[in-house]
Design a protein around this motif. Structure first.
Motif, PDB file in Angstrom:
ATOM      1  N   VAL A 118      75.681   4.819  17.881  1.00 54.20           N
ATOM      2  CA  VAL A 118      76.475   5.749  18.685  1.00 54.20           C
ATOM      3  C   VAL A 118      75.981   7.185  18.513  1.00 54.20           C
ATOM      4  O   VAL A 118      76.071   8.004  19.445  1.00 54.20           O
ATOM      5  CB  VAL A 118      77.973   5.636  18.310  1.00 54.20           C
ATOM      6  N   GLY A 119      75.447   7.499  17.367  1.00 57.07           N
ATOM      7  CA  GLY A 119      74.928   8.843  17.136  1.00 57.07           C
ATOM      8  C   GLY A 119      73.548   9.075  17.719  1.00 57.07           C
ATOM      9  O   GLY A 119      73.015  10.190  17.629  1.00 57.07           O
ATOM     10  N   ASN A 120      72.969   8.048  18.310  1.00 57.79           N
ATOM     11  CA  ASN A 120      71.628   8.153  18.899  1.00 57.79           C
ATOM     12  C   ASN A 120      71.759   8.411  20.400  1.00 57.79           C
ATOM     13  O   ASN A 120      72.395   7.640  21.125  1.00 57.79           O
ATOM     14  CB  ASN A 120      70.851   6.870  18.629  1.00 57.79           C
ATOM     15  N   GLY A 121      71.145   9.487  20.897  1.00 61.40           N
ATOM     16  CA  GLY A 121      71.232   9.816  22.325  1.00 61.40           C
ATOM     17  C   GLY A 121      70.619   8.748  23.212  1.00 61.40           C
ATOM     18  O   GLY A 121      71.012   8.598  24.377  1.00 61.40           O
ATOM     19  N   LYS A 122      69.661   7.967  22.680  1.00 54.92           N
ATOM     20  CA  LYS A 122      69.036   6.905  23.472  1.00 54.92           C
ATOM     21  C   LYS A 122      70.046   5.848  23.890  1.00 54.92           C
ATOM     22  O   LYS A 122      69.946   5.281  24.984  1.00 54.92           O
ATOM     23  CB  LYS A 122      67.899   6.270  22.654  1.00 54.92           C
ATOM     24  N   PHE A 123      71.026   5.599  23.040  1.00 55.21           N
ATOM     25  CA  PHE A 123      72.065   4.615  23.353  1.00 55.21           C
ATOM     26  C   PHE A 123      72.874   5.053  24.576  1.00 55.21           C
ATOM     27  O   PHE A 123      73.089   4.270  25.502  1.00 55.21           O
ATOM     28  CB  PHE A 123      72.981   4.428  22.146  1.00 55.21           C
ATOM     29  N   TRP A 124      73.324   6.300  24.580  1.00 56.04           N
ATOM     30  CA  TRP A 124      74.147   6.783  25.694  1.00 56.04           C
ATOM     31  C   TRP A 124      73.331   6.900  26.976  1.00 56.04           C
ATOM     32  O   TRP A 124      73.847   6.615  28.069  1.00 56.04           O
ATOM     33  CB  TRP A 124      74.771   8.135  25.340  1.00 56.04           C
ATOM     34  N   PHE A 125      72.075   7.278  26.851  1.00 57.68           N
ATOM     35  CA  PHE A 125      71.202   7.327  28.032  1.00 57.68           C
ATOM     36  C   PHE A 125      71.035   5.930  28.623  1.00 57.68           C
ATOM     37  O   PHE A 125      71.068   5.750  29.852  1.00 57.68           O
ATOM     38  CB  PHE A 125      69.840   7.915  27.642  1.00 57.68           C
ATOM     39  N   CYS A 126      70.889   4.938  27.764  1.00 59.88           N
ATOM     40  CA  CYS A 126      70.764   3.546  28.217  1.00 59.88           C
ATOM     41  C   CYS A 126      72.017   3.092  28.956  1.00 59.88           C
ATOM     42  O   CYS A 126      71.932   2.451  30.008  1.00 59.88           O
ATOM     43  CB  CYS A 126      70.472   2.641  27.021  1.00 59.88           C
ATOM     44  N   GLN A 127      73.194   3.445  28.420  1.00 59.03           N
ATOM     45  CA  GLN A 127      74.441   3.030  29.047  1.00 59.03           C
ATOM     46  C   GLN A 127      74.631   3.689  30.415  1.00 59.03           C
ATOM     47  O   GLN A 127      75.110   3.056  31.366  1.00 59.03           O
ATOM     48  CB  GLN A 127      75.639   3.362  28.147  1.00 59.03           C
TER      49      GLN A 127
END
Length: 368
Positions: A329-338
């Motif tokens: 959750v603290g990784n921006g790549k996760f939110w970009f993927c979502q």
């Protein structure tokens, strides 16, 4: 009758049917008001082709001097011979066989007793309430059931095909792509309550609009929503969105040192967000209970994984995902993927709905 200037009268033709000859004559015309004698009722029960044809073309049919059993007979005849959906309404004990024989039975609690009201599917206090029961609640019921069933078909296809796409990369071993416990709870708990509640509360039109536009009742009577076209559309949408959820995650984490637990977390969060957003596009009547419901199950999904990572660490599970959700959750790549998942997965549905709404609005303006 004297016709005054400016007044128009439409001639209505009535036909009394008492024999086979009368039925044959009546079958040659359409839009008649037919009056059936007890003899004609027996002809209908026997399946007289001329009488059945006349009944199909009739504007209205009136039967007289009928016994309770004959009332049930005419209802069964319409069901079997004309293949119609029958609603029967009555207020007395002599109407009970007819009410029970119909697809939908409505009883009126009145001066003749409560027998009809106790034997029916729906009971009303006055005959005038029938219009609201059909035009408002009947329409809402069909609209809600159709959307709820179609959403469950979409949701199940989506969940199955995410696992299917994973088989191309795990040697068809049947390995679960996400935590097995969450995989069992997901279709039962995390994505079943929302469509049920939406199916109870959602409204495509308010009651006043439906009462003032009785033609909208034809949507349910003609079964315009729960059809094969919409079935294949929603299943295809589920298959397409499953491909987006899996392959966007696969490409995001490709050539990285992400663990299997992390990969499953991406898939699980992507699924709940896409499924919830898909259902949100179907909602026509937004209010706080529905908004709260959607947010609750999204937060519940995150809470499940945060709790799991702690519990699995305490139980000494091999390769336990301790603090994995916190790291992801603290990784921006996760939110970009979502975000990419949501846009790509919902783009076809959102675009088609916008186009259909625009075309319907244009058509309505032209008709007005």
């Amino acid at each position: 009758m004297v016709k005054q200037k400016g007044m128009k009268f439409k001639c209505t033709v009535k036909r009394v049917i008492e024999s086979e000859v009368d039925a044959e004559v009546a079958s040659e015309s359409a839009g008649l008001n037919i009056i059936m004698s007890p003899t004609a009722i027996r002809l209908a029960q026997d399946g007289n082709p001329h009488l059945i044809e006349a009944l199909k073309k009739a504007k209205s049919v009136l039967c007289y001097r009928m016994t309770p059993s004959e009332k049930a007979t005419i209802v069964n005849t319409v069901k079997k011979k004309i293949k119609g959906n029958v609603l029967a309404i009555g207020d007395g004990a002599n109407d009970v066989p007819m009410i029970q024989a119909a697809h939908v039975g409505i009883g009126i609690a009145g001066k003749e007793g409560l027998q009809a009201a106790m034997a029916c599917d729906f009971a009303i206090a006055r005959f005038k309430f029938l219009s609201r029961l059909l035009l408002v609640h009947g329409h809402w019921c069909y609209y809600r059931l159709s959307n709820t069933f179609l959403y469950f078909l979409y949701k199940n296809a989506n969940a199955v095909f995410i696992v299917f796409y994973f088989q191309f990369f795990n040697g068809a071993s049947g390995t679960d792509i996400i935590d097995p416990l969450y995989g069992v709870a997901y279709p039962i708990i995390f994505t079943s309550v929302q469509p049920v509640i939406v199916g109870v509360l959602d409204q495509d039109d308010d009651d006043e609009t439906l009462m003032n536009n009785p033609e909208k009742y034809g949507i349910g009577r003609e079964n315009q929503l729960y059809t094969w076209k919409y079935f294949f559309r929603d299943v295809a949408d589920g298959i397409y969105q499953a491909a987006v959820i899996y392959y966007v995650t696969h490409l995001t984490l490709m050539d990285s040192n992400a663990s299997f637990w992390e990969f499953g977390f991406y898939i699980a969060i992507g699924s709940i967000l896409v499924n919830s957003a898909h259902l949100a596009l179907q909602v026509r009547y937004w209010h706080w209970p529905i908004i709260t419901l959607f947010l609750f199950f999204i937060f519940l999904t995150f809470a499940y994984f945060f709790a799991e990572c702690l519990i699995s660490g305490l139980t000494l599970v091999p390769d336990a995902p301790v603090w994995m959700p916190v790291y992801v959750v603290g990784n921006g790549k996760f939110w970009f993927c979502q975000i990419i998942m949501l846009i790509v997965a919902l783009c076809p549905r959102f675009t088609s709905q916008c186009l259909i709404s625009s075309l319907n609005a244009t058509t309505n303006r032209k008709t007005q």
